[in-house]
Motif scaffolding. Structure first.
Motif, PDB file in Angstrom:
ATOM      1  N   HIS A 114       0.798  -1.228   0.000  1.00  0.00           N
ATOM      2  CA  HIS A 114       0.000   0.000   0.000  1.00  0.00           C
ATOM      3  C   HIS A 114       0.831   1.279   0.000  1.00  0.00           C
ATOM      4  O   HIS A 114       0.298   2.345  -0.251  1.00  0.00           O
ATOM      5  N   VAL A 115       2.118   1.181   0.326  1.00  0.00           N
ATOM      6  CA  VAL A 115       2.929   2.396   0.392  1.00  0.00           C
ATOM      7  C   VAL A 115       4.113   2.349  -0.582  1.00  0.00           C
ATOM      8  O   VAL A 115       4.194   3.146  -1.510  1.00  0.00           O
ATOM      9  N   TYR A 116       5.030   1.382  -0.379  1.00  0.00           N
ATOM     10  CA  TYR A 116       6.237   1.378  -1.208  1.00  0.00           C
ATOM     11  C   TYR A 116       5.917   1.130  -2.678  1.00  0.00           C
ATOM     12  O   TYR A 116       6.430   1.797  -3.566  1.00  0.00           O
ATOM     13  N   TRP A 117       5.079   0.144  -2.928  1.00  0.00           N
ATOM     14  CA  TRP A 117       4.776  -0.251  -4.306  1.00  0.00           C
ATOM     15  C   TRP A 117       4.131   0.897  -5.094  1.00  0.00           C
ATOM     16  O   TRP A 117       4.622   1.250  -6.169  1.00  0.00           O
ATOM     17  N   PRO A 118       3.061   1.525  -4.592  1.00  0.00           N
ATOM     18  CA  PRO A 118       2.469   2.630  -5.368  1.00  0.00           C
ATOM     19  C   PRO A 118       3.441   3.787  -5.573  1.00  0.00           C
ATOM     20  O   PRO A 118       3.455   4.406  -6.632  1.00  0.00           O
ATOM     21  N   SER A 119       4.256   4.048  -4.554  1.00  0.00           N
ATOM     22  CA  SER A 119       5.204   5.146  -4.699  1.00  0.00           C
ATOM     23  C   SER A 119       6.238   4.824  -5.776  1.00  0.00           C
ATOM     24  O   SER A 119       6.534   5.649  -6.642  1.00  0.00           O
ATOM     25  N   ALA A 120       6.764   3.590  -5.735  1.00  0.00           N
ATOM     26  CA  ALA A 120       7.761   3.190  -6.729  1.00  0.00           C
ATOM     27  C   ALA A 120       7.143   3.199  -8.129  1.00  0.00           C
ATOM     28  O   ALA A 120       7.751   3.675  -9.083  1.00  0.00           O
ATOM     29  N   LEU A 121       5.915   2.692  -8.231  1.00  0.00           N
ATOM     30  CA  LEU A 121       5.263   2.652  -9.544  1.00  0.00           C
ATOM     31  C   LEU A 121       5.072   4.051 -10.106  1.00  0.00           C
ATOM     32  O   LEU A 121       5.224   4.278 -11.300  1.00  0.00           O
ATOM     33  N   SER A 122       4.728   4.993  -9.226  1.00  0.00           N
ATOM     34  CA  SER A 122       4.477   6.336  -9.745  1.00  0.00           C
ATOM     35  C   SER A 122       5.763   6.933 -10.304  1.00  0.00           C
ATOM     36  O   SER A 122       5.744   7.632 -11.305  1.00  0.00           O
ATOM     37  N   TRP A 123       6.883   6.623  -9.663  1.00  0.00           N
ATOM     38  CA  TRP A 123       8.159   7.104 -10.197  1.00  0.00           C
ATOM     39  C   TRP A 123       8.480   6.408 -11.503  1.00  0.00           C
ATOM     40  O   TRP A 123       8.939   7.019 -12.460  1.00  0.00           O
ATOM     41  N   MET A 124       8.219   5.089 -11.526  1.00  0.00           N
ATOM     42  CA  MET A 124       8.526   4.339 -12.733  1.00  0.00           C
ATOM     43  C   MET A 124       7.676   4.837 -13.900  1.00  0.00           C
ATOM     44  O   MET A 124       8.174   5.018 -15.002  1.00  0.00           O
ATOM     45  N   PHE A 125       6.414   5.077 -13.631  1.00  0.00           N
ATOM     46  CA  PHE A 125       5.538   5.490 -14.729  1.00  0.00           C
ATOM     47  C   PHE A 125       5.837   6.908 -15.181  1.00  0.00           C
ATOM     48  O   PHE A 125       5.576   7.259 -16.323  1.00  0.00           O
ATOM     49  N   SER A 126       6.385   7.716 -14.279  1.00  0.00           N
ATOM     50  CA  SER A 126       6.720   9.061 -14.707  1.00  0.00           C
ATOM     51  C   SER A 126       7.865   9.025 -15.718  1.00  0.00           C
ATOM     52  O   SER A 126       8.100   9.982 -16.434  1.00  0.00           O
TER      53      SER A 126
END
Ligand SMILES: Nc1ncnc2c1ncn2[C@@H]1O[C@H](COP(=O)(O)OP(=O)(O)O)[C@@H](O)[C@H]1O
Ligand SMILES: [Mg+2]
Lengths: 262, 277
Positions: free
Chosen positions: A172-184
């Protein structure tokens, strides 16, 4: 500026450039052709060649090969980048040990690896995929690493106070944050996957857009080279458009940037 | 008159919800002696008691709350929760942070529901309860908004619902209405009192606004300016309950209490500015 206004300006720029190209290539000025056909072809020749390629149908196979290589390079590179990015972000010792090696490999111009990959993996798609992976991996890796590291400490503390265990924090925290960076960085990494594929094909292959362009160059077929580039450019536009769709779908929780809102 | 109980709180017969005994908190800063943010100091919050901490900015209020939450380990002293020494995070406490702490990638509804889901409550039940809580904090029409689509006050209310839905026995609130305008603060204060009247949790409420502290709480603690900040005043607020957080300010008794406490607080605020000037 309205959408229609912008679009007409964009079209205007294209038309002017094509016109300059056409005039320069066909109409001698003071008995001197600025853009000789042999070196520059003409827009009409290139356009009719592109139409021919699609009408003849043989272009589809090449497009398919390039697309397949791009998708595979992106998928494998992204998976690797995500896995290693998470691992290093959570285990600083591992990150510290491998840091100089990663920096070394990342600093290496990847083109020099292409012949090695061909030696190892042959002239088929996998040597191109490998080249793309070496490019995509680092972009995704750095972004995921950053995304995990830069999780807001308050959001993290709040989630822990809520009672999340390590697994729930990850989800709920690390994964969404990492994904948002990756998708950016999705546009960049998909772009690099494509670069890997095309450069690989260019250096040695039997199919793909890079191979087509290389072949045309081999026989000084300028029109063929330009036609290949036009198809490649169109292909890039389509891929980029799909990426934008995916991005909008996945990052809808983020505020629009000021530029996007204007 | 507001009674001034100096320093150590009276030892009650029942276990306090929170008891800090002579705790000191230090921050290590590279290449410098450690910064002694909080000097040995003590406080206790009885079960069901609403206690406010007021002090000049930067004195160590958030730091103290972090120690009660278990996010910070004090350099010395004891932290007890219902008579038990605190180890690790304080599982009895819900913490509303000073900064925005909701997950930006979840909608208001999901942000609140997740607090139950991680405890094993089914998705549908959690969503139902979350809708209910968001309604209670006045956000029934904003369930599907992402945090960036909400105002600062609305985000705080999502945070409040997220904390309250877990039904913690202890509520820690760090300047929860800090960034809001004066009117909204009063409305939020009334809302908080209404919610609190329902089940009377033990509340530790940090604010820099003395009026807000008096309007809401049973006791107001004054914290001295840092470094080595301490609790230097403990004022019982004997205004009748239920109160209306807005109307109570016009009560004559309110003014007497305010006057009595302000003298002490002002000295600390001036100290802080004197040091920084
Ligand atoms: N992580 C930290 N490292 C060093 N100093 C800190 C840290 N956190 C807070 N401080 C210092 O401790 C003091 C108290 O901070 P804080 O508890 O946030 O004050 P406030 O009363 O405004 O909530 C301040 O002087 C601040 O500079
Ligand atoms: Mg603070």
């Amino acid at each position: 500026m309205s959408r229609a206004g912008l679009l007409s300006l964009q079209i205007l720029v294209g038309v002017v450039l094509l016109l300059i190209w056409h005039v320069g290539a066909t109409i001698p000025i003071f008995g001197y052709t600025l853009l000789p056909k042999f070196f520059f072809s003409t827009p009409i020749d290139v356009a009719s060649r592109v139409v021919q390629m699609f009408a003849g149908g043989k272009i589809w196979g090449h497009l398919y090969v390039t697309l397949l290589e791009t998708v595979l390079a992106f998928a494998i590179g992204a998976l690797g980048g995500i896995a290693i990015g998470f691992w290093f972000a959570r285990k600083p010792l591992a990150a510290a040990v491998f840091d100089p090696y990663l920096k070394m490999v990342n600093a290496l111009p990847r083109v020099v690896l292409a012949p090695i990959f061909m030696l190892w993996l042959g002239l088929g798609i996998w040597s191109k995929v490998a080249l793309g992976v070496t490019l995509v991996f680092f972009i995704v890796f750095f972004n995921v690493y950053q995304g995990v590291k830069e999780v807001s400490p308050v959001v993290l503390a709040n989630a822990r106070m809520m009672g999340m265990n390590e697994r729930q924090l990850f989800r709920h925290v690390y994964w969404p944050s990492a994904l948002s960076w990756m998708f950016s960085s999705l546009h960049t990494s998909v772009g690099f996957a494509l670069v890997g594929a095309v450069v690989g094909e260019y250096l040695g292959a039997s199919a793909g857009l890079g191979y087509l362009i290389h072949q045309a160059e081999g026989v000084f077929d300028t029109t063929g080279v330009f036609a290949g580039m036009v198809v490649l450019a169109g292909f890039v536009l389509v891929v980029d458009w799909v990426v934008t769709l995916v991005e909008n779908r996945l990052l809808h929780w983020r505020p629009q940037s000021a530029a996007a809102q204007a | 008159m507001a009674t001034v109980i100096p320093l150590k709180p009276a030892q009650g017969p029942t276990a306090s919800a929170v008891r800090l005994t002579d705790i000191a908190i230090e921050f290590r800063i590279k290449g410098r002696p450690p910064y002694k943010a909080v000097a040995p100091t003590s406080l206790a919050v009885a079960d069901g008691e609403f206690v406010a901490i007021v002090g000049p900015t930067g004195c160590g209020k958030s730091t103290l709350l972090n120690a009660v939450a278990g996010l910070l380990k004090p350099a010395a002293g004891k932290v007890e929760v219902y008579g038990q020494a605190l180890a690790g995070l304080n599982a009895e406490a819900g913490y509303l942070f000073q900064q925005d702490a909701v997950m930006p990638w979840k909608t208001a509804l999901d942000n609140v529901a997740i607090a139950l889901e991680i405890k094993g409550v089914g998705r549908e039940d959690a969503l139902g309860a979350a809708r209910d809580w968001l309604g209670r904090v006045g956000l029934g029409r904003f369930l599907d908004r992402y945090p960036h689509q909400l105002s600062g006050g609305q985000r705080k209310r999502v945070g409040l619902a997220q904390v309250l839905i877990r039904q913690p026995k202890i509520l820690l609130m760090d300047e929860p209405f800090g960034p809001l305008d004066a009117q909204t603060r009063q409305i939020m204060g009334s809302l908080l009192l209404d919610l609190w009247a329902g089940d009377r949790k033990a509340v530790l409420f940090v604010t820099h606004d003395l009026e807000e502290a008096i309007a809401l709480s049973d006791r107001v603690l004054i914290m001295s300016a840092g470094p080595e900040a301490r609790i230097i005043g403990d004022h019982r607020i004997d205004l009748a309950r239920p109160r209306d957080a807005a109307d109570i300010r016009t009560h004559p008794r309110f003014h007497d209490i305010h006057k009595a406490i302000w003298g002490q607080l002002r000295a600390e605020v001036i100290k802080t500015y004197g040091e920084e000037a």
